[in-house]
Design a protein around this motif. Sequence first.
Motif, PDB file in Angstrom:
ATOM      1  N   ALA A 177       0.831  -1.206   0.000  1.00 58.55           N
ATOM      2  CA  ALA A 177       0.000   0.000   0.000  1.00 58.55           C
ATOM      3  C   ALA A 177       0.863   1.253   0.000  1.00 58.55           C
ATOM      4  O   ALA A 177       0.542   2.240  -0.667  1.00 58.55           O
ATOM      5  CB  ALA A 177      -0.944  -0.005   1.208  1.00 58.55           C
ATOM      6  N   HIS A 237       2.306   1.652  -3.460  1.00 57.59           N
ATOM      7  CA  HIS A 237       1.265   2.144  -4.375  1.00 57.59           C
ATOM      8  C   HIS A 237       1.057   3.645  -4.182  1.00 57.59           C
ATOM      9  O   HIS A 237       0.945   4.392  -5.158  1.00 57.59           O
ATOM     10  CB  HIS A 237      -0.038   1.382  -4.144  1.00 57.59           C
ATOM     11  CG  HIS A 237      -1.126   1.770  -5.090  1.00 57.59           C
ATOM     12  ND1 HIS A 237      -1.090   1.487  -6.440  1.00 57.59           N
ATOM     13  CD2 HIS A 237      -2.291   2.444  -4.891  1.00 57.59           C
ATOM     14  CE1 HIS A 237      -2.173   1.965  -7.022  1.00 57.59           C
ATOM     15  NE2 HIS A 237      -2.920   2.545  -6.099  1.00 57.59           N
ATOM     16  N   LEU A 244      -9.462   8.910   0.954  1.00 62.50           N
ATOM     17  CA  LEU A 244      -9.232   7.592   0.374  1.00 62.50           C
ATOM     18  C   LEU A 244      -8.442   6.764   1.367  1.00 62.50           C
ATOM     19  O   LEU A 244      -7.669   7.311   2.159  1.00 62.50           O
ATOM     20  CB  LEU A 244      -8.429   7.733  -0.931  1.00 62.50           C
ATOM     21  CG  LEU A 244      -7.924   6.485  -1.637  1.00 62.50           C
ATOM     22  CD1 LEU A 244      -9.085   5.705  -2.251  1.00 62.50           C
ATOM     23  CD2 LEU A 244      -6.915   6.863  -2.731  1.00 62.50           C
ATOM     24  N   LEU A 273      -5.853   3.255   1.543  1.00 57.53           N
ATOM     25  CA  LEU A 273      -5.086   2.229   0.846  1.00 57.53           C
ATOM     26  C   LEU A 273      -4.710   1.156   1.858  1.00 57.53           C
ATOM     27  O   LEU A 273      -4.251   1.465   2.958  1.00 57.53           O
ATOM     28  CB  LEU A 273      -3.797   2.801   0.248  1.00 57.53           C
ATOM     29  CG  LEU A 273      -3.926   3.903  -0.784  1.00 57.53           C
ATOM     30  CD1 LEU A 273      -2.533   4.405  -1.178  1.00 57.53           C
ATOM     31  CD2 LEU A 273      -4.672   3.404  -2.008  1.00 57.53           C
ATOM     32  N   SER A 299      -9.307  -5.805   5.402  1.00 60.12           N
ATOM     33  CA  SER A 299      -9.549  -5.027   4.189  1.00 60.12           C
ATOM     34  C   SER A 299     -11.007  -5.132   3.742  1.00 60.12           C
ATOM     35  O   SER A 299     -11.603  -4.128   3.352  1.00 60.12           O
ATOM     36  CB  SER A 299      -8.597  -5.462   3.062  1.00 60.12           C
ATOM     37  OG  SER A 299      -8.736  -6.832   2.783  1.00 60.12           O
ATOM     38  N   VAL A 302     -13.702  -2.057   3.599  1.00 67.80           N
ATOM     39  CA  VAL A 302     -14.467  -1.706   2.404  1.00 67.80           C
ATOM     40  C   VAL A 302     -15.937  -1.489   2.754  1.00 67.80           C
ATOM     41  O   VAL A 302     -16.567  -0.542   2.288  1.00 67.80           O
ATOM     42  CB  VAL A 302     -14.325  -2.804   1.312  1.00 67.80           C
ATOM     43  CG1 VAL A 302     -15.373  -2.644   0.222  1.00 67.80           C
ATOM     44  CG2 VAL A 302     -12.927  -2.782   0.719  1.00 67.80           C
ATOM     45  N   PRO A 328     -13.757   5.833  -0.399  1.00 63.78           N
ATOM     46  CA  PRO A 328     -13.287   4.692  -1.199  1.00 63.78           C
ATOM     47  C   PRO A 328     -12.062   4.028  -0.575  1.00 63.78           C
ATOM     48  O   PRO A 328     -11.226   4.696   0.044  1.00 63.78           O
ATOM     49  CB  PRO A 328     -12.924   5.326  -2.547  1.00 63.78           C
ATOM     50  CG  PRO A 328     -13.702   6.595  -2.602  1.00 63.78           C
ATOM     51  CD  PRO A 328     -13.798   7.074  -1.178  1.00 63.78           C
ATOM     52  N   VAL A 329     -11.979   2.719  -0.748  1.00 69.31           N
ATOM     53  CA  VAL A 329     -10.862   1.928  -0.249  1.00 69.31           C
ATOM     54  C   VAL A 329     -10.232   1.193  -1.429  1.00 69.31           C
ATOM     55  O   VAL A 329     -10.937   0.542  -2.192  1.00 69.31           O
ATOM     56  CB  VAL A 329     -11.321   0.894   0.805  1.00 69.31           C
ATOM     57  CG1 VAL A 329     -10.161   0.004   1.251  1.00 69.31           C
ATOM     58  CG2 VAL A 329     -11.964   1.587   1.995  1.00 69.31           C
ATOM     59  N   THR A 330      -8.928   1.325  -1.565  1.00 67.84           N
ATOM     60  CA  THR A 330      -8.202   0.587  -2.586  1.00 67.84           C
ATOM     61  C   THR A 330      -7.419  -0.517  -1.888  1.00 67.84           C
ATOM     62  O   THR A 330      -6.608  -0.246  -1.003  1.00 67.84           O
ATOM     63  CB  THR A 330      -7.229   1.502  -3.360  1.00 67.84           C
ATOM     64  OG1 THR A 330      -7.986   2.521  -4.012  1.00 67.84           O
ATOM     65  CG2 THR A 330      -6.439   0.715  -4.390  1.00 67.84           C
ATOM     66  N   ILE A 331      -7.687  -1.761  -2.286  1.00 66.73           N
ATOM     67  CA  ILE A 331      -6.943  -2.906  -1.767  1.00 66.73           C
ATOM     68  C   ILE A 331      -5.842  -3.196  -2.769  1.00 66.73           C
ATOM     69  O   ILE A 331      -6.105  -3.507  -3.939  1.00 66.73           O
ATOM     70  CB  ILE A 331      -7.851  -4.134  -1.577  1.00 66.73           C
ATOM     71  CG1 ILE A 331      -8.974  -3.802  -0.581  1.00 66.73           C
ATOM     72  CG2 ILE A 331      -7.027  -5.331  -1.104  1.00 66.73           C
ATOM     73  CD1 ILE A 331     -10.026  -4.889  -0.450  1.00 66.73           C
ATOM     74  N   VAL A 332      -4.607  -3.064  -2.337  1.00 66.74           N
ATOM     75  CA  VAL A 332      -3.454  -3.214  -3.210  1.00 66.74           C
ATOM     76  C   VAL A 332      -2.960  -4.651  -3.133  1.00 66.74           C
ATOM     77  O   VAL A 332      -2.504  -5.098  -2.084  1.00 66.74           O
ATOM     78  CB  VAL A 332      -2.338  -2.220  -2.812  1.00 66.74           C
ATOM     79  CG1 VAL A 332      -1.154  -2.356  -3.757  1.00 66.74           C
ATOM     80  CG2 VAL A 332      -2.868  -0.805  -2.787  1.00 66.74           C
ATOM     81  N   LYS A 333      -3.055  -5.347  -4.248  1.00 70.18           N
ATOM     82  CA  LYS A 333      -2.584  -6.732  -4.304  1.00 70.18           C
ATOM     83  C   LYS A 333      -1.068  -6.769  -4.362  1.00 70.18           C
ATOM     84  O   LYS A 333      -0.432  -5.867  -4.928  1.00 70.18           O
ATOM     85  CB  LYS A 333      -3.144  -7.443  -5.522  1.00 70.18           C
ATOM     86  CG  LYS A 333      -4.593  -7.802  -5.399  1.00 70.18           C
ATOM     87  CD  LYS A 333      -4.997  -8.701  -6.531  1.00 70.18           C
ATOM     88  CE  LYS A 333      -6.316  -9.347  -6.230  1.00 70.18           C
ATOM     89  NZ  LYS A 333      -6.597 -10.418  -7.176  1.00 70.18           N
TER      90      LYS A 333
END
Length: 147
Positions: free
Chosen positions: A16, A19, A105, A107, A125, A129, A135-140
């Motif tokens: 995260a 990113h 946001l 991450l 995570s 969400v 908004p939530v960004t889940i970073v793979k």
Amino acid sequence: MKILIAVDGSELSLDAVHHALSLVRAGLRASFVLAHVQEPASLYELVTTRDPDLIAAAARQAGMDLTAPARVLLDAAAVEYTTDIRMGAAANTLVDILEETACDLALVGARGLGGLRGALLGSVSQALVHESPVPVTIVKHAQEALG
């Protein structure tokens, strides 16, 4: 823009941070809140320690130790950030931090549990969400994203 980056001390949570820094390199202007949530003290810790200030100080120090790699990355990139370390249920506490710091946001790195194992163990995570007001960004992880 203000972005919360949730880290738990794992290599996957650093995804995260990476990113976020890639977004900055792409031109995003943002400040960051590096957030870490320690589990509440156990009954054993409460009974044997009997000093809530000592427990809180130990949790804060553990949080500082676990966020150190993320802070090194953010410092090296010379981005603006604050660190917020708390105790509590991870997803709910992260939502509190999001609201109190007015983040736009969040991450979070993916733990990669997935499927039945993820459902049985729960997923911070996924809970974030569902509970987050932003908004939530889940970073793979890079290997997961390729596979």
